[in-house]
Enzyme design. Structure first.
Site, PDB file in Angstrom:
ATOM      1  CE  LYS A 149      12.610  -3.810  -2.284  1.00 53.26           C
ATOM      2  NZ  LYS A 149      13.490  -4.984  -2.442  1.00 53.26           N
TER       3      LYS A 149
ATOM      4  CB  CYS B 137      -0.942   0.058   1.194  1.00 50.60           C
ATOM      5  SG  CYS B 137      -2.103  -1.282   1.248  1.00 50.60           S
TER       6      CYS B 137
HETATM    7  O1  M6R Z   1      12.784  -4.517   3.981  1.00 49.85           O
HETATM    8  P1  M6R Z   1      13.207  -5.746   4.724  1.00 49.85           P
HETATM    9  O2  M6R Z   1      14.634  -6.091   4.480  1.00 49.85           O
HETATM   10  O3  M6R Z   1      12.897  -5.687   6.178  1.00 49.85           O
HETATM   11  O4  M6R Z   1      12.341  -6.907   4.094  1.00 49.85           O
HETATM   12  C1  M6R Z   1      12.380  -8.196   4.623  1.00 49.85           C
HETATM   13  C2  M6R Z   1      11.784  -9.185   3.684  1.00 49.85           C
HETATM   14  O5  M6R Z   1      10.429  -8.916   3.466  1.00 49.85           O
HETATM   15  C3  M6R Z   1      12.494  -9.190   2.318  1.00 49.85           C
HETATM   16  O6  M6R Z   1      13.849  -9.407   2.467  1.00 49.85           O
HETATM   17  C4  M6R Z   1      11.917 -10.295   1.405  1.00 49.85           C
HETATM   18  O7  M6R Z   1      12.222 -11.541   1.924  1.00 49.85           O
HETATM   19  C5  M6R Z   1      12.484 -10.108  -0.002  1.00 49.85           C
HETATM   20  N1  M6R Z   1      11.417  -9.818  -0.912  1.00 49.85           N
HETATM   21  C6  M6R Z   1      13.219 -11.287  -0.507  1.00 49.85           C
HETATM   22  O8  M6R Z   1      13.755 -11.062  -1.776  1.00 49.85           O
END
Ligand code: M6R
Length: 592
Positions: free
Chosen positions: A587, A2
């Site tokens: 993301k 969102c």
């Molecule tokens: O923004 P963040 O690093 O906290 O996000 C954590 C995960 O949601 C993120 O790394 C997710 O696993 C990726 N889309 C993997 O490629």
């Protein structure tokens, strides 16, 4: 997940809002919408539109007005027109866009339904404009009181049909405001303001804002007016175009060497570790917390830190850490790893330990993020905006920062000589030589049983590699430590199985060879990823070899993952999947 956009000013409202939504697309969404005030009318367009489609269907061009817009990633109710934002109240008095989850929406909704109020969506968010109308909210104070009735997480931008104002509220979901040339801009990410102004306000939890008559007023949740200072957007690393690449993911993988060099330049220029003194070592335990890719970099980071700190280091998935009753005390330091700095589970873990532990550190790519703002020390990773949902360059960057951190802890300084050495190693990374897709597809015939194996840190790389493959190719792929094969998974190995084995640690090559033998005895295919071809020269059982550059053993983890990032990307493209926006994923995961 969102995205919120808001605008109050003289320019064409629709153009500004759609431009902001384009900039927020990276967060992931499945529907979008916009509502603009035009004198006494409100022009509302919403549905399961991509932003370029929304742009086509929005026909109005309204100046000297205000409006709100949204990209929705479905949580409560499927992606359809009714569930998309902006939502409005039964008599179309209040319109609102919302990020987050209203936990008590069911009871509020039931109460309103019992008062004969008709709802038009399945969402939790609709309760917001409905409640504002039901409570007959006429000013910011009544707005604050109504929003105080909500439980859960929210960033809200709302307007009504009777005054010329935007009403904002924030709790646990980010919301930023910029002011330029007597116009006001609102967004979930200040990256939207980059081409307009570098100054912006961050709305904190339980703060409210009203934008009206060329001015901004901030309030706390007790109706008290507050003064806020502006933050400065560091635009150096904010460029986010695809350049000549067909996908952001490919661009971001190809940026890895540049990002690693940026880190060295920035950390040489500024000592980001300066607040980490010997006091940091005066703890009994270090806990590293993250989700997904960030968790995987934490696993490797823990090994770097463990090699210099003589204390136990554990690595926790944020969502799991929140279960049960974790032991939190002032003899533990916590390191939070997050590309976005906005991951809800990681934020919740931080909130749980904050003020109860020795200190909190964030390794993050977004220095204005919620996590960065709420820890004692921020270690930035300077990867620049990461737009593709699949995290790549931020992972390699997090590993380098962990490595610098561990080296720093040896003598509480990093010498120029050291930076130069690492720079020399990074120069050996040539992304073009790590593309192996065409040859690999000839070897790998059956994707239903693809395993990636490794020992010690290579196992953690395998975890990250398999996540990348699952995430953007929709193929099942598991990672396991070599030594675990014989404890169960060997039962799945046959002539239809491919095992990709990562082996970058000299001391462990003999164990890798044992695993190769176990797989070959069951006719499985072997792909070996190594920086030490010599150690395997007598091993004739390898079907395909991926040779890694001969970089320093401490930096090999930054490189060994790259062939997998590229492989996942190319497989995704072959399957006609958009690797930048895989299905069902966002993301920035701002809900628990
Ligand atoms: O923004 P963040 O690093 O906290 O996000 C954590 C995960 O949601 C993120 O790394 C997710 O696993 C990726 N889309 C993997 O490629």
């Amino acid at each position: 997940m969102c995205g919120i956009a808001g605008f109050f000013g003289h320019q064409v409202c629709e153009d500004i809002l759609i431009n902001f939504l384009e900039k927020l697309e990276y967060r992931g969404y499945d529907s979008s919408g916009i509502a603009v005030k035009n004198k006494n009318n409100i022009n509302l367009v919403k549905g399961t539109y991509k932003i370029n489609e929304l742009k086509e269907v929005v026909k109005t061009k309204t100046t000297n007005s205000c409006g709100i817009a949204h990209t929705r990633w479905a949580t409560h109710g499927k992606a359809n027109k009714d569930n998309s934002h902006p939502h409005y109240s039964a008599n179309k008095v209040w319109f609102a866009v919302h990020n987050g989850i209203i936990e008590n929406y069911a009871s509020l909704k039931n109460k309103l339904i019992n008062c004969n109020i008709k709802f038009s969506s399945e969402t939790d968010s609709e309760v917001i404009p409905q409640l504002l109308e039901y409570n007959n909210v006429k000013n910011i104070y009544e707005f604050i009181d109504t929003i105080n009735m909500l439980k859960g997480a929210y960033a809200i931008c709302a307007f009504n049909n009777f005054d010329n104002s935007l009403y904002l509220a924030k709790y646990k979901n980010p919301l930023y405001i910029a002011e330029f040339n007597n116009e006001f801009f609102i967004a979930s990410d200040p990256i939207c303001f980059n081409e307009i102004t570098k100054n912006y306000y961050t709305l904190n939890d339980n703060e409210f804002c009203i934008v009206s008559d060329n001015k901004l007023c901030f309030y706390n949740n007790k109706h008290k007016k507050i003064n806020k200072k502006q933050n400065l957007l560091n635009s150096k690393y904010l460029k986010c175009s695809k350049e000549n690449y067909s996908t952001f993911m490919e661009k971001e993988i190809n940026e890895i060497p540049k990002v690693l060099k940026n880190i060295l330049t920035e950390y040489k220029k500024n000592n980001y570790f300066e607040h980490i003194t010997s006091d940091f070592l005066d703890v009994k335990r270090v806990v590293i917390i993250g989700c997904g890719t960030a968790y995987h970099s934490g696993l490797i980071g823990a090994k770097y830190l463990e090699s210099v700190l003589n204390i136990p280091i554990s690595v926790e998935l944020a969502s799991e850490f929140l279960c049960g009753n974790p032991i939190i005390n002032n003899t533990t330091s916590y390191i939070f790893v997050s590309q976005s700095g906005e991951t809800a589970d990681t934020i919740n873990a931080l909130n749980l330990v904050k003020n109860k532990c020795k200190n909190t550190i964030a390794i993050t790519n977004v220095t204005y993020s919620t996590i960065a703002q709420n820890v004692d020390i921020v270690l930035p990773v300077f990867a620049g905006p990461e737009i593709a949902v699949a995290s790549t360059k931020a992972y390699n960057a997090q590993l380098l920062v962990f490595y610098l951190f561990s080296e720093y802890l040896k003598n509480f300084k990093l010498e120029t000589k050291f930076f130069n050495k690492i720079n020399g190693e990074i120069k050996k990374i040539n992304i073009a030589t790590l593309y192996h897709f065409d040859k690999l597809t000839k070897i790998i015939s059956n994707f239903d049983s693809l395993f990636i194996l490794g020992k010690f840190k290579d196992y953690f790389t395998a975890l990250e590699a398999s996540l990348k493959i699952r995430e953007i190719t929709y193929s099942n792929c598991s990672a396991l430590p070599c030594g675990e094969l014989k404890h169960g998974t060997l039962a799945l190995v046959s002539n239809k199985t491919t095992c990709i084995i990562i082996s970058t640690n000299k001391l462990l090559h003999s164990k890798t060879i044992s695993a190769i033998n176990e797989i070959k005895a069951r006719l499985g295919k072997i792909v070996l990823v190594t920086n030490s071809v010599e150690s395997f020269k007598d091993c004739s059982l390898i079907d395909y070899l991926i040779k890694l550059p001969n970089v320093d053993e401490n930096l090999i983890d930054l490189v060994s993952v790259i062939p997998f990032q590229l492989f996942a990307l190319q497989l995704s493209l072959t399957k006609k999947i958009n690797p930048d926006k895989p299905r069902n994923l966002a993301k920035s995961v701002t809900v628990e």
